[in-house]
Motif scaffolding. Structure first.
Motif, PDB file in Angstrom:
ATOM      1  N   GLY A 259       0.868  -1.181   0.000  1.00  0.00           N
ATOM      2  CA  GLY A 259       0.000   0.000   0.000  1.00  0.00           C
ATOM      3  C   GLY A 259       0.898   1.222   0.000  1.00  0.00           C
ATOM      4  O   GLY A 259       2.061   1.141   0.421  1.00  0.00           O
ATOM      5  N   ASP A 260       0.387   2.341  -0.466  1.00  0.00           N
ATOM      6  CA  ASP A 260       1.214   3.547  -0.609  1.00  0.00           C
ATOM      7  C   ASP A 260       0.332   4.765  -0.377  1.00  0.00           C
ATOM      8  O   ASP A 260      -0.432   5.152  -1.263  1.00  0.00           O
ATOM      9  CB  ASP A 260       1.822   3.567  -2.016  1.00  0.00           C
ATOM     10  N   LEU A 261       0.417   5.344   0.816  1.00  0.00           N
ATOM     11  CA  LEU A 261      -0.429   6.485   1.182  1.00  0.00           C
ATOM     12  C   LEU A 261       0.450   7.669   1.568  1.00  0.00           C
ATOM     13  O   LEU A 261       1.529   7.484   2.133  1.00  0.00           O
ATOM     14  CB  LEU A 261      -1.311   6.136   2.386  1.00  0.00           C
ATOM     15  N   ILE A 390      -3.101   7.801  -6.553  1.00  0.00           N
ATOM     16  CA  ILE A 390      -3.352   9.198  -6.953  1.00  0.00           C
ATOM     17  C   ILE A 390      -2.658  10.073  -5.910  1.00  0.00           C
ATOM     18  O   ILE A 390      -2.923   9.931  -4.705  1.00  0.00           O
ATOM     19  CB  ILE A 390      -4.869   9.477  -7.007  1.00  0.00           C
ATOM     20  N   GLU A 391      -1.761  10.934  -6.361  1.00  0.00           N
ATOM     21  CA  GLU A 391      -0.943  11.682  -5.401  1.00  0.00           C
ATOM     22  C   GLU A 391      -0.416  13.016  -5.931  1.00  0.00           C
ATOM     23  O   GLU A 391       0.790  13.253  -5.930  1.00  0.00           O
ATOM     24  CB  GLU A 391       0.228  10.814  -4.931  1.00  0.00           C
ATOM     25  N   PRO A 392      -1.348  13.892  -6.374  1.00  0.00           N
ATOM     26  CA  PRO A 392      -0.831  15.216  -6.737  1.00  0.00           C
ATOM     27  C   PRO A 392      -0.338  15.946  -5.495  1.00  0.00           C
ATOM     28  O   PRO A 392      -0.817  15.677  -4.387  1.00  0.00           O
ATOM     29  CB  PRO A 392      -2.050  15.923  -7.334  1.00  0.00           C
ATOM     30  N   ASN A 430      -1.436  14.416  -0.621  1.00  0.00           N
ATOM     31  CA  ASN A 430      -2.280  13.325  -0.138  1.00  0.00           C
ATOM     32  C   ASN A 430      -2.199  12.230  -1.178  1.00  0.00           C
ATOM     33  O   ASN A 430      -2.016  12.506  -2.370  1.00  0.00           O
ATOM     34  CB  ASN A 430      -3.743  13.764   0.013  1.00  0.00           C
ATOM     35  N   GLU A 431      -2.359  10.997  -0.739  1.00  0.00           N
ATOM     36  CA  GLU A 431      -2.264   9.874  -1.684  1.00  0.00           C
ATOM     37  C   GLU A 431      -3.104   8.721  -1.162  1.00  0.00           C
ATOM     38  O   GLU A 431      -3.036   8.372   0.025  1.00  0.00           O
ATOM     39  CB  GLU A 431      -0.795   9.425  -1.794  1.00  0.00           C
ATOM     40  N   GLU A 432      -3.934   8.170  -2.043  1.00  0.00           N
ATOM     41  CA  GLU A 432      -4.638   6.910  -1.738  1.00  0.00           C
ATOM     42  C   GLU A 432      -4.567   6.009  -2.963  1.00  0.00           C
ATOM     43  O   GLU A 432      -4.037   6.388  -3.997  1.00  0.00           O
ATOM     44  CB  GLU A 432      -6.092   7.190  -1.325  1.00  0.00           C
TER      45      GLU A 432
END
Ligand code: GLY
Ligand code: MN
Length: 462
Positions: A259-261, A390-392, A430-432
């Motif tokens: 996972g990558d947050l 998604i991580e702008p 932020n990233e999910e």
């Protein structure tokens, strides 16, 4: 491991995609850290895991397409290995766990490959990324490490990407476990951060959670008050009032799905008005990108939508100016967002990056050389089964501000005078993680705190 049939079905499908020769899968070896017996934590190669599932060092697998034979090469443990490290299943037992009938001692591999090469059969291999593997390939195939990447098999790469890009139900379940754990890591850090703490205390705690759950980190923790440094792995700073912490971390499960947050939160109980303003702009771009996710839409367009949304928000507060379409098409927004909106995720956190982004993220189409856009890892049209991040972000990088200002770059689009006040602002991301479904997308795992009120609620909890 998944049920053994999963691995044989994956191999069966792979075999239908290539016609002749040998597919070579060098598993990873133990990699010494400071002396031979003191190794980095073992991590198996992801393509080896995908097709053969066996999480042990010292194995190489082949699929002989012409003989329709699958063989795992390796050595049995010596009595010394057993005395020091404990026993393991035999090679035959390991192989049978993934429906492989044939095994052979490691030293028979080079003879097997040599006779195939002699009879003109190709040996296909994937681009190697570890020194140990490059040395092994040099011995087996007599290809100098400097040439190994360009001589890797494009056919083999395409075939692997065409399977690993589409996650099966059991893989998605495993990724969701990793994401759930990653949410816990983020919430814990958000609650625990206090003025006077060192970044490393938060970094250590999130690592503890991943390891205690039976896995490990999916990638080195990014935990920093200098959020403008995209991949900051230095944890030496003390958290001070007025700082924001940017945490980018994720867990990897025992089966090695990740996972990558990312989260950004204030060290004080609340964001300052100036931080809120920039955070809200980041969130607008974040949600615009998420809403656009569906099959058929190119991730390049998702990225450009995020860029335009960021630029429009920055124009509203006077940091950018002029025509937003022009600003983004010329790359002026990259002052604030010099990287991409996301990437594929699976067994690797940047999934299959070692196979080459040209294949994985670009369908072999050319990629832009423009600063910012050149760092977009995934540009191809989205398809059901893809798992992506998604991580702008919005970053104020003092050195980049200085450089572009002195070069008078994009003065039609960037308000350098106002930007001076943001030189030490830091960065926000932020990233999910999302699954692309037949009719849109689905957030993987439970949502982490993203809205300002939810983030601040974490900060005020005891
Ligand atoms: N989370 C690190 C990255 O996506 O590059
Ligand atoms: Mn990421």
């Amino acid at each position: 491991m998944f049920p053994s049939a999963s691995y044989s079905e994956r191999r069966h499908e792979l075999k239908t995609k290539l016609s002749t020769g040998i597919l070579l899968f060098p598993g990873n070896e133990e990699s010494p850290m400071n002396y031979r017996d003191n190794a980095f934590p073992f991590r198996q190669d992801s393509s080896f895991l995908y097709y053969f599932g066996l999480d042990f060092p010292g194995l190489t697998a082949i699929i002989d397409l012409d003989e329709d034979k699958e063989i795992i090469f390796g050595n049995e443990l010596t009595i010394d290995d057993i005395v020091w490290m404990g026993n393991q299943p035999t090679l035959k037992e390991k192989a049978s766990q993934v429906n492989i009938l044939h095994t052979a001692p490691a030293d028979q591999l080079s003879g097997y490959l040599a006779s195939a090469l002699k009879s003109g059969r190709p040996v296909h291999y994937l681009p190697p990324y570890r020194a140990e593997t490059k040395i092994k390939l040099m011995g087996l195939l007599a290809i100098h490490p400097a040439l190994q990447e360009e001589k890797a098999s494009a056919e083999f790469i395409r075939a692997v990407v065409s399977q690993r890009a589409y996650k099966s139900a059991e893989e998605i379940e495993e990724i969701e476990k990793a994401v759930e754990l990653s949410v816990r890591m983020h919430e814990t850090a958000m609650k625990m951060a206090r003025r006077g703490m060192k970044e490393v205390e938060l970094a250590a705690e999130v690592q503890r959670i991943a390891v205690a759950a039976g896995g490990q980190l999916a990638f080195p923790v990014i935990c920093t008050i200098n959020g403008q440094t995209l991949h900051n792995h230095n944890y030496g700073n003390t958290l001070k009032s007025g700082d924001m912490v940017l945490l980018d971390t994720g867990a990897e499960t025992a089966l090695h799905y990740g996972g990558d947050l990312s989260s950004t939160f204030p060290v004080d109980p609340a964001f300052t008005p100036g931080q809120r303003e920039i955070y809200e702009i980041q969130l607008r771009a974040y949600h615009a990108a998420i809403e656009a996710l569906k099959p058929g839409v190119s991730n390049r367009d998702v990225h450009l939508l995020a860029c335009r949304t960021l630029a429009a928000g920055l124009k509203e507060i006077g940091l950018m100016k002029g025509d937003i379409e022009d600003a983004v098409s010329q790359g002026a927004h990259a002052m604030f967002f010099p990287c991409g909106t996301g990437h594929m995720m699976g067994l690797d956190i940047h999934d299959m990056e070692n196979l080459g982004e040209t294949y994985v993220g670009y369908n072999e189409q050319p990629r832009s050389l423009q600063f910012g856009l050149k760092s977009l890892r995934l540009a191809r049209p989205l398809e059901p089964g893809f798992v992506i991040t998604i991580e702008p972000g919005i970053y104020f990088i003092p050195e980049l501000i200085e450089r572009w200002k002195s070069e008078q770059r994009f003065t039609d689009f960037i308000n350098y005078e106002k930007l001076e006040r943001y030189r030490h602002f830091g960065g926000i991301r932020n990233e999910e993680n999302f699954l692309i479904t037949v009719d849109g997308h689905r957030l993987l795992g439970r949502p982490k705190p993203v809205r300002i009120a939810d983030v601040e609620a974490m900060r005020s909890e005891k």
